[in-house]
Each structure stands twice: as C-alpha cells, then as structure tokens.
Design a protein around this motif. Sequence first.
Motif, PDB file in Angstrom:
ATOM      1  N   ASP A 109       3.573   8.701   5.009  1.00  0.00           N
ATOM      2  CA  ASP A 109       2.422   7.832   4.396  1.00  0.00           C
ATOM      3  C   ASP A 109       2.063   8.319   3.241  1.00  0.00           C
ATOM      4  O   ASP A 109       1.781   7.749   2.305  1.00  0.00           O
ATOM      5  CB  ASP A 109       1.474   7.759   5.449  1.00  0.00           C
ATOM      6  CG  ASP A 109       1.832   6.993   6.844  1.00  0.00           C
ATOM      7  OD1 ASP A 109       2.738   6.078   6.579  1.00  0.00           O
ATOM      8  OD2 ASP A 109       1.333   7.029   7.964  1.00  0.00           O
ATOM      9  N   LYS A 120      12.722 -10.342   3.113  1.00  0.00           N
ATOM     10  CA  LYS A 120      12.053  -9.113   3.510  1.00  0.00           C
ATOM     11  C   LYS A 120      12.850  -8.216   4.856  1.00  0.00           C
ATOM     12  O   LYS A 120      13.353  -7.190   4.673  1.00  0.00           O
ATOM     13  CB  LYS A 120      10.635  -9.141   3.933  1.00  0.00           C
ATOM     14  CG  LYS A 120       9.636  -9.518   2.648  1.00  0.00           C
ATOM     15  CD  LYS A 120       8.441  -9.355   3.180  1.00  0.00           C
ATOM     16  CE  LYS A 120       7.434  -9.793   2.207  1.00  0.00           C
ATOM     17  NZ  LYS A 120       5.900 -10.030   2.653  1.00  0.00           N
ATOM     18  N   LYS A 129       8.896   1.931   4.564  1.00  0.00           N
ATOM     19  CA  LYS A 129       8.217   2.669   5.802  1.00  0.00           C
ATOM     20  C   LYS A 129       8.837   1.897   7.129  1.00  0.00           C
ATOM     21  O   LYS A 129       8.997   2.630   8.356  1.00  0.00           O
ATOM     22  CB  LYS A 129       6.890   2.540   5.600  1.00  0.00           C
ATOM     23  CG  LYS A 129       5.969   3.232   6.619  1.00  0.00           C
ATOM     24  CD  LYS A 129       4.460   3.129   6.413  1.00  0.00           C
ATOM     25  CE  LYS A 129       3.888   3.531   4.862  1.00  0.00           C
ATOM     26  NZ  LYS A 129       2.515   3.458   4.815  1.00  0.00           N
ATOM     27  N   ILE A 130       8.815   0.441   6.992  1.00  0.00           N
ATOM     28  CA  ILE A 130       9.338  -0.016   8.205  1.00  0.00           C
ATOM     29  C   ILE A 130      10.830   0.335   8.429  1.00  0.00           C
ATOM     30  O   ILE A 130      11.194   0.551   9.538  1.00  0.00           O
ATOM     31  CB  ILE A 130       9.240  -1.661   7.667  1.00  0.00           C
ATOM     32  CG1 ILE A 130       7.768  -1.898   7.953  1.00  0.00           C
ATOM     33  CG2 ILE A 130       9.977  -2.316   9.059  1.00  0.00           C
ATOM     34  CD1 ILE A 130       7.776  -3.381   7.350  1.00  0.00           C
ATOM     35  N   GLU A 167       2.895   6.192  -1.601  1.00  0.00           N
ATOM     36  CA  GLU A 167       1.591   5.776  -2.264  1.00  0.00           C
ATOM     37  C   GLU A 167       2.046   5.499  -3.817  1.00  0.00           C
ATOM     38  O   GLU A 167       2.912   6.460  -4.409  1.00  0.00           O
ATOM     39  CB  GLU A 167       0.421   6.389  -2.147  1.00  0.00           C
ATOM     40  CG  GLU A 167       0.183   6.561  -0.713  1.00  0.00           C
ATOM     41  CD  GLU A 167      -1.217   7.354  -0.473  1.00  0.00           C
ATOM     42  OE1 GLU A 167      -1.678   8.115  -1.277  1.00  0.00           O
ATOM     43  OE2 GLU A 167      -1.776   7.639   0.603  1.00  0.00           O
ATOM     44  N   LYS A 213       9.864  -1.562  -2.164  1.00  0.00           N
ATOM     45  CA  LYS A 213       8.328  -1.600  -1.711  1.00  0.00           C
ATOM     46  C   LYS A 213       7.994  -0.434  -0.693  1.00  0.00           C
ATOM     47  O   LYS A 213       8.933  -0.327   0.305  1.00  0.00           O
ATOM     48  CB  LYS A 213       7.831  -2.961  -1.117  1.00  0.00           C
ATOM     49  CG  LYS A 213       7.890  -3.875  -2.441  1.00  0.00           C
ATOM     50  CD  LYS A 213       7.329  -5.272  -1.777  1.00  0.00           C
ATOM     51  CE  LYS A 213       7.325  -6.334  -2.910  1.00  0.00           C
ATOM     52  NZ  LYS A 213       5.843  -7.072  -2.995  1.00  0.00           N
ATOM     53  N   ASN A 214       7.186   0.145  -0.891  1.00  0.00           N
ATOM     54  CA  ASN A 214       6.632   1.372  -0.160  1.00  0.00           C
ATOM     55  C   ASN A 214       6.799   1.064   1.449  1.00  0.00           C
ATOM     56  O   ASN A 214       7.169   1.555   2.109  1.00  0.00           O
ATOM     57  CB  ASN A 214       5.387   1.883  -0.545  1.00  0.00           C
ATOM     58  CG  ASN A 214       5.790   2.912  -1.673  1.00  0.00           C
ATOM     59  OD1 ASN A 214       6.655   3.208  -2.150  1.00  0.00           O
ATOM     60  ND2 ASN A 214       4.334   2.967  -2.436  1.00  0.00           N
ATOM     61  N   ARG A 215       5.903  -0.044   1.765  1.00  0.00           N
ATOM     62  CA  ARG A 215       5.909  -0.856   2.991  1.00  0.00           C
ATOM     63  C   ARG A 215       7.193  -0.985   3.592  1.00  0.00           C
ATOM     64  O   ARG A 215       7.305  -0.812   4.779  1.00  0.00           O
ATOM     65  CB  ARG A 215       4.966  -2.146   3.065  1.00  0.00           C
ATOM     66  CG  ARG A 215       4.453  -2.367   4.151  1.00  0.00           C
ATOM     67  CD  ARG A 215       3.348  -3.716   4.055  1.00  0.00           C
ATOM     68  NE  ARG A 215       4.039  -4.831   3.231  1.00  0.00           N
ATOM     69  CZ  ARG A 215       4.666  -5.808   3.804  1.00  0.00           C
ATOM     70  NH1 ARG A 215       5.241  -5.610   5.007  1.00  0.00           N
ATOM     71  NH2 ARG A 215       5.180  -6.721   2.962  1.00  0.00           N
TER      72      ARG A 215
END
Length: 174
Positions: free
Chosen positions: A72, A6, A59-60, A76, A54-56
């Motif tokens: 945010d 990751k 975002k990071i 989604e 991956k969205n998360r």
Amino acid sequence: MATQMKKELVAELVEKISKAQSIVLVDYQGIKVNEETALRKQMRDNGAEYLVAKNRLFKIALAEAGIEDKFDDLLEGTTAFAFGYNDPVTPAKVAYEVETEQARINAKAKKTVFTIKGGLLTGKRVDASEVVALAKLPSREQLLSMVLNGMLGPVRKLAYATVAIADKKENSAE
C-alpha cells in the motif's frame, strides 16, 4: 475503463507477476517521454519489461497472484513496474542506472525525478535500499569469473612452485 477491460488487465498483470523473478517499483514522475522510451528499450534488450499500470489494479493483481506482503505504501503516486523474467537483477540494475543518471541531470534543479520505491524479489517484498544493493552486485558472469579465479589460484601457485623446483634441480645438475 470498462469492467471487462480491467479484468483483462488484472489477469495480464497476474501472469506477469507469476512469471517474474523480480519486480522493481519506481516513481517515474518527471521523466521525459524520450527517456522513458529509451528505458523501455533498455529493459527489453536485457530481458526485462517496463510498464505503467494503475496502482489499484496492480494491488488486485498482487492479491490474485498470492502475494501476501502489503504494498500500500509503495502504490501511491505515479508508479511504474519493471519485471525481470530471466535475471532477477536486471530490472534493479537498469532502474538504478536511470535513477543515478536522472539524479545527476536534475541535481542543479534540486528536484527528484525517477526514484526506486521498492520491489518484489522471489515473492517477497524488498525496500528501495535492498533493490539498490541488488543493483550494485556484480553480474552473473563477473561472479562466476571471481569464483573460478579463486579456485584456480592455488592450482596456479602449485604449478609455479613445481616449475621452480624443476628449474632449480636442472640448474644444480649442471
């Protein structure tokens, strides 16, 4: 997914975000595999890159790249990212073409497939309507042609006027 893996993916995304002049976020839900493969090839042929992450993790990566705008609401559901490295308009144009084509194909079924969510242009968040407006702009070559044509118009008229005056003097001398 292992933590080290990751971290590597986030680092790769940070690099892509930092290099990109523009990023278009799309909801790719419902697009067929062969259509997505063709989309990837079309992006690559035009100097852009299309990928799913991956969205998360994205975002990071945005935070680590120093992007302060919040994404945010766009991160989604199913999200794919089109990175424009050489030309900021390319990912928007290609994504808009695909969105339009998918809307035409799926109009009878009344289902939405492949929609533009928004994007990032020179480090600032833009909404879907701005991405579409960017996609509808003429290409760089067309814009240069329009500017040159505008600059040459008066010169061309002057040349025609000069030739007409010369012809008139020639005809009156005879």
